[in-house]
Every structure is written in C-alpha cells, then in structure tokens.
Design a protein around this motif. Sequence first.
Motif: not given
Length: 255
Positions: A147-152
């Motif tokens: 996974v990767s951070p999705a700050l939206g």
Amino acid sequence: MTGAEAGVFDPKKTREQEFRDGTAGRAVRPRDAATLILVRNDGPTPQVLMGQRHADHKFMPNKFVFPGGRVDPADSRIRPVEDLRSDVAKLLLARMRGTPSENRARALALAAIRETFEETGLAVGRLIDTPQRSKHKDWGAYFSIGVSPALGALDFVARAITPPYRTRRFDTRFFIADAEHIHGDPSKVAGSGELQGLHWIGTKDAQDLDLPNITRTILAEIDERLRLTSAAQKARAVPFIHFRKNQAIRDMLSL
C-alpha cells in the motif's frame, strides 16, 4: 485563513490535569504530532477506533485515546500516491508554528497514517503495483503489504497544543478518515501494543470512558461533524485549542 477568536474555553471542561498549568518555569516547546480518527459507517451508528494507554506511560497513562504520536523525520521523506486536498493543506498551514511549508503539512498527515499502522496494524492507503521502500521500521512494514498513503482520504478536524509547563508538550493535528480506506478487515486490529484494548465504539458510548479532556472535546466535535452532510463537513471550521495567560482558548481555523 483564520477565523476570529471564539473565546475562552469553558472552564467547567478544563478541570482535568492536562488542562491546567503545572510547575513554574520555562515552557517546553511543543513538538508536532498527529492523530487519526477512523470512523466505521457500516452499522446503525458511526463508530470510532480507540485504545487505552498503558499505566507506565508518562504522558496520559491509562487514558483512552485515538491512535497517534509525534512526527518522525522520515515522514517528510515519504511520497504519497495521492496528496492532501488543497483545502486541507491550507487549513494545516494556517497559524503553523515556525516556517510553514506544504511538506510539513504533508508530514503531519503521513505521521497520522504511520502511527495508526504502528499502534493498530491497520494500513490506511491504496494498493499499488510498485510500493515504495523505506529503511524506517514502521514505514518499511507498511509498504511491505503493498500500500501507499492516499492523503486525499483525510480531513483535518481539530488542533490542540498541550498546556505550558508540562514535561511533554505536543502541537497535535487531528485527522479523520472513513474506515473504507483501510486496506484489509477493519475488525482485525493488532498493533505494536502501545495501545491496549483497541476497539470500535460509538461516539456517545466513548464519552463514558476514562478520557483526556481534549479527547472528550474532540469526540464532541466529531459527533457534531458526522451529523452533517459531506459538503457541510468540509466547510466546517476547525477548532484550535491552545493556551494564553494560563487560560485555554478555542479559536477557529477556516478558509
């Protein structure tokens, strides 16, 4: 970007130890910190994730809190798959201590995701084909599951600075995200052990727990927010609780 001062905080709600000055002396400079409030909306009423701090913790022992902690230098080096929304970034920059920067605002949100993963085992983010790598223990473990951070997915809902003359002080930003952004089963909570008794609980029932005063205040704010439409939630001003001349002040941050 900053609303007018909303006035002195209600003294009836500031009697707990963390909302009073302690010993005299030079105030400790607060460190940047972040908290993530995860909300499940798959039941009759919204539930938030909380856990209890261990009795041997020097900062708020035995209290029930949301996952969170201080910002780590590694947080500023992470590249999210999706950046903060512009409205959230602007609110985070409002009255930021020191030199305001978008990278610092981004690091706050990333710290909230990292601390949540460390303390609960829940990864908030988006699956990607080629995840990043990091030498940082917690970020490395986070990326290892793809996974990767999705700050939206994060909204900024409150800010609070620990009172002066505490041995530990934090300038904490509180974020909120829907549990649908968790990769995996949100009921399978298994973190580092920093928080015990992790569980999902309704905002009203949570008020009966042994809470820090600020957590009780944030819970009330969240309860009000969740009653609004999505558009109204995004337009809502952000409470900023800090201290001036030994009094707790509640300002409002708005676009």
